[in-house]
Write a protein that holds these residues in place. Structure first.
Motif, mmCIF file in Angstrom:
data_model
loop_
_atom_site.group_PDB
_atom_site.id
_atom_site.type_symbol
_atom_site.label_atom_id
_atom_site.label_comp_id
_atom_site.label_asym_id
_atom_site.label_seq_id
_atom_site.Cartn_x
_atom_site.Cartn_y
_atom_site.Cartn_z
ATOM 1 N N UNK A 1 0.849 -1.183 0.000
ATOM 2 C CA UNK A 1 0.000 0.000 0.000
ATOM 3 C C UNK A 1 0.893 1.245 0.000
ATOM 4 N N UNK A 2 0.606 2.199 -0.893
ATOM 5 C CA UNK A 2 1.457 3.379 -1.026
ATOM 6 C C UNK A 2 0.739 4.677 -0.669
ATOM 7 N N UNK A 3 -0.578 4.637 -0.524
ATOM 8 C CA UNK A 3 -1.311 5.886 -0.250
ATOM 9 C C UNK A 3 -0.935 6.432 1.126
ATOM 10 N N UNK A 4 -0.472 7.680 1.133
ATOM 11 C CA UNK A 4 -0.117 8.340 2.378
ATOM 12 C C UNK A 4 1.167 7.848 3.014
ATOM 13 N N UNK A 5 1.936 7.027 2.290
ATOM 14 C CA UNK A 5 3.169 6.469 2.844
ATOM 15 C C UNK A 5 4.382 7.239 2.327
ATOM 16 N N UNK A 6 5.400 7.322 3.169
ATOM 17 C CA UNK A 6 6.668 7.884 2.714
ATOM 18 C C UNK A 6 7.321 6.912 1.730
ATOM 19 N N UNK A 7 7.899 7.450 0.667
ATOM 20 C CA UNK A 7 8.451 6.597 -0.381
ATOM 21 C C UNK A 7 9.596 5.741 0.153
ATOM 22 N N UNK A 8 10.378 6.277 1.074
ATOM 23 C CA UNK A 8 11.485 5.493 1.640
ATOM 24 C C UNK A 8 10.961 4.256 2.365
ATOM 25 N N UNK A 9 9.810 4.372 3.049
ATOM 26 C CA UNK A 9 9.222 3.216 3.742
ATOM 27 C C UNK A 9 8.708 2.185 2.741
ATOM 28 N N UNK A 10 8.080 2.658 1.660
ATOM 29 C CA UNK A 10 7.575 1.747 0.630
ATOM 30 C C UNK A 10 8.727 1.037 -0.054
ATOM 31 N N UNK A 11 9.777 1.789 -0.397
ATOM 32 C CA UNK A 11 10.935 1.199 -1.073
ATOM 33 C C UNK A 11 11.581 0.110 -0.216
ATOM 34 N N UNK A 12 11.611 0.316 1.094
ATOM 35 C CA UNK A 12 12.185 -0.683 1.987
ATOM 36 C C UNK A 12 11.365 -1.972 1.974
ATOM 37 N N UNK A 13 10.055 -1.852 1.872
ATOM 38 C CA UNK A 13 9.183 -3.033 1.880
ATOM 39 C C UNK A 13 9.409 -3.939 0.678
ATOM 40 N N UNK A 14 9.768 -3.358 -0.469
ATOM 41 C CA UNK A 14 9.922 -4.164 -1.685
ATOM 42 C C UNK A 14 11.385 -4.388 -2.046
ATOM 43 N N UNK A 15 12.300 -4.090 -1.116
ATOM 44 C CA UNK A 15 13.733 -4.147 -1.431
ATOM 45 C C UNK A 15 14.286 -5.569 -1.449
ATOM 46 N N UNK A 16 13.530 -6.556 -0.944
ATOM 47 C CA UNK A 16 14.026 -7.936 -0.901
ATOM 48 C C UNK A 16 13.496 -8.752 -2.072
ATOM 49 N N UNK A 17 13.067 -8.103 -3.111
ATOM 50 C CA UNK A 17 12.590 -8.799 -4.298
ATOM 51 C C UNK A 17 11.342 -9.613 -4.013
ATOM 52 N N UNK A 18 11.259 -10.798 -4.595
ATOM 53 C CA UNK A 18 10.062 -11.620 -4.427
ATOM 54 C C UNK A 18 10.004 -12.323 -3.085
ATOM 55 N N UNK A 19 10.997 -12.070 -2.232
ATOM 56 C CA UNK A 19 10.933 -12.532 -0.842
ATOM 57 C C UNK A 19 10.347 -11.458 0.058
ATOM 58 N N UNK A 20 9.989 -10.322 -0.519
ATOM 59 C CA UNK A 20 9.457 -9.226 0.274
ATOM 60 C C UNK A 20 8.079 -9.577 0.842
ATOM 61 N N UNK A 21 7.816 -9.047 2.029
ATOM 62 C CA UNK A 21 6.503 -9.169 2.659
ATOM 63 C C UNK A 21 5.881 -7.782 2.687
ATOM 64 N N UNK A 22 4.808 -7.597 1.930
ATOM 65 C CA UNK A 22 4.290 -6.245 1.738
ATOM 66 C C UNK A 22 2.956 -6.023 2.426
ATOM 67 N N UNK A 23 2.400 -7.045 3.067
ATOM 68 C CA UNK A 23 1.059 -6.909 3.631
ATOM 69 C C UNK A 23 1.032 -6.448 5.071
ATOM 70 N N UNK A 24 2.233 -6.240 5.681
ATOM 71 C CA UNK A 24 2.215 -5.800 7.077
ATOM 72 C C UNK A 24 2.546 -4.320 7.170
#
Length: 492
Positions: free
Chosen positions: A469-492
């Motif tokens: 989810x990116x609405x209202x989020x800082x881009x640095x926080x979003x980028x960190x969530x997807x930084x581990x590629x397909x091992x990333x966990x994005x739902x928390x």
């Protein structure tokens, strides 16, 4: 650190920036997409006569069809070229000058359209289509980024969605202008293609009135004072206080000469190769390219291509079916109008999941209803209903979100390259659909829509497991969530 814009609401200058870029670039690009289909038969006749007079060559039916296909599709090739150049122009010359370059390309294309009949030159017509295609690729890669960077976090989506909204408006206006009752006649089709240049004067007239992206000035150019001037121009003279300005000037002129950027340096633009090789950017890059390419592979252009024949199948005359097709375009526009409000109020993941999953189901129903249309009489009405529902759900998320999602997944350094690659994916897939759909329709019949349904289903899975989810989020926080590629966990 990165520049944080004041959490202001809508201001006159911010609204004006959205209107100017939309009318000056996005609407003309959409117009150029929508205006070419209706007068194509007149363009075909003129091209055949012009080639015969200039080169004393009589084109065969196959050669003439190939020429018309080139005239239509060269704009898509231009879109690919414009997308590739978008990252370089946006970083080298800035977002504002890239917007001006979009307008110049559109004006150049219009001059070619206006001159091609006087000069008896098919080459000018081809050049004009190439130029407007380049403008289209540049617009879709730069304008959403420009608007998002000039907006506070809570308005980022609402501003970013203005580009696809402008494209949709332009398509409908282009369809109207190309009607035989307006300019789509044998004598006036070149005026239909070129009249959009009038809107480019909005870009020229207000160019010096709109500011550059404050984040670009601050984090790429290292121009703190210029970025603060841009902020005050957008949000008012008291948007950032004098104490903040003094602090920034002290940091910029401190004992070590460090500027208040990441690691004391402006964020350098990232090359294409460095972005592709960075494992932390793999997943967001896949998301941007998949969503932008999947947007085209979801079948929206095929729906418009097929809609006339669907209307004819339920008893509409050829003329009535064309007007009904225009009505479908108007529905597409009406369904896109709430997009700024939706992007401001609703989460991106929810809208994307709803849109992709619904479109997958609706396209499957459309496939079955077309296949059985001759066996069950009321299936013709099911076809129309499915087509209209598809357009509505498409505009909930699959239509607007791919255009600006890259601005919310990537930090400033790799962002122009990522947006350019996403735009390249979009125009490349658009080209594939335009070239392959007629042949596949002839070979597969109704089942030509199944690949589009499957594409939407695959996008649903991708969004469900990998789009944060990116609405209202800082881009640095979003980028960190997807930084581990397909091992990333994005739902928390």
């Amino acid at each position: 650190m990165d520049l944080t814009l004041p959490e202001s609401g809508w201001t006159v200058r911010l609204v004006a920036l959205g209107i100017i870029t939309t009318l000056g670039a996005s609407v003309p690009v959409g117009f150029s997409i929508g205006v070419i289909n209706a007068p194509s038969e007149y363009i075909k006749q003129w091209s055949n006569g012009t080639v015969g007079r200039r080169y004393d060559v009589q084109l065969s039916d196959g050669a003439l069809s190939a020429l018309i296909a080139a005239i239509v599709s060269i704009a898509l090739i231009g879109g690919v070229i414009g997308s590739l150049g978008g990252a370089y122009l946006a970083d080298k010359y800035g977002r504002k000058k890239s917007f001006l370059f979009c307008a110049l390309l559109l004006t150049g294309g219009s001059v070619c359209f206006l001159s091609c009949r006087i000069a008896e030159s098919v080459e000018l017509l081809l050049l004009g289509r190439l130029l407007v295609g380049q403008a289209a690729g540049l617009t879709t890669s730069v304008i959403p980024m420009y608007l998002a960077e000039a907006s506070p976090v809570k308005l980022r989506g609402a501003m970013g969605v203005l580009c696809p909204l402008g494209l949709t408006i332009g398509v409908v206006v282009g369809q109207v202008a190309s009607l035989e009752q307006v300019l789509g006649t044998e004598a006036h089709w070149h005026y239909a293609l070129s009249c959009v240049a009038v809107l480019n004067f909005i870009a020229y007239g207000f160019y010096f009135w709109i500011p550059e992206s404050p984040k670009y000035l601050y984090s790429v150019k290292g121009d703190q004072i210029g970025s603060l001037r841009a902020i005050r121009k957008l949000f008012g003279r008291h948007a950032i206080g004098d104490d903040y300005i003094k602090l920034q000037m002290e940091c910029a002129n401190g004992p070590n000469g460090a500027s208040p950027m990441d690691d004391g340096q402006p964020q350098a633009a990232r090359s294409l190769w460095s972005v592709l090789r960075d494992p932390a950017l793999t997943l967001p890059l896949v998301l941007v390219c998949a969503l932008q390419g999947g947007q085209q592979l979801s079948g929206i252009n095929a729906i418009f291509f097929y809609s006339v024949s669907i209307f004819e199948s339920v008893g509409f005359s050829s003329t009535a079916a064309k007007f009904a097709n225009l009505g479908v375009g108007c529905l597409n526009l009406v369904a896109s109008l709430p997009a700024p409000l939706l992007m401001a109020r609703c989460n991106r993941r929810f809208l994307s999941l709803l849109s992709c999953s619904s479109c997958a189901v609706i396209l499957f129903i459309l496939t079955m209803s077309i296949y059985f249309i001759d066996s069950i009489s009321w299936f013709s009405h099911l076809c129309i209903g499915s087509m209209l529902l598809y357009i509505i759900f498409y505009q909930f998320g699959l239509g607007p979100i791919p255009f600006f999602i890259g601005t919310e997944l990537f930090e400033l350094g790799p962002r122009p390259t990522a947006m350019a690659l996403g735009s390249l994916s979009s125009w490349g897939c658009n080209f594939i659909v335009g070239m392959a759909f007629p042949s596949l329709q002839h070979a597969w019949g109704a089942f030509v829509f199944l690949p589009f349904s499957i594409t939407c289903a695959v996008l649903t899975v991708l969004v469900r497991y990998y789009l944060p989810e990116t609405r209202g989020k800082e881009i640095s926080d979003v980028a960190e969530k997807v930084s581990r590629g397909f091992r990333s966990t994005v739902n928390n």
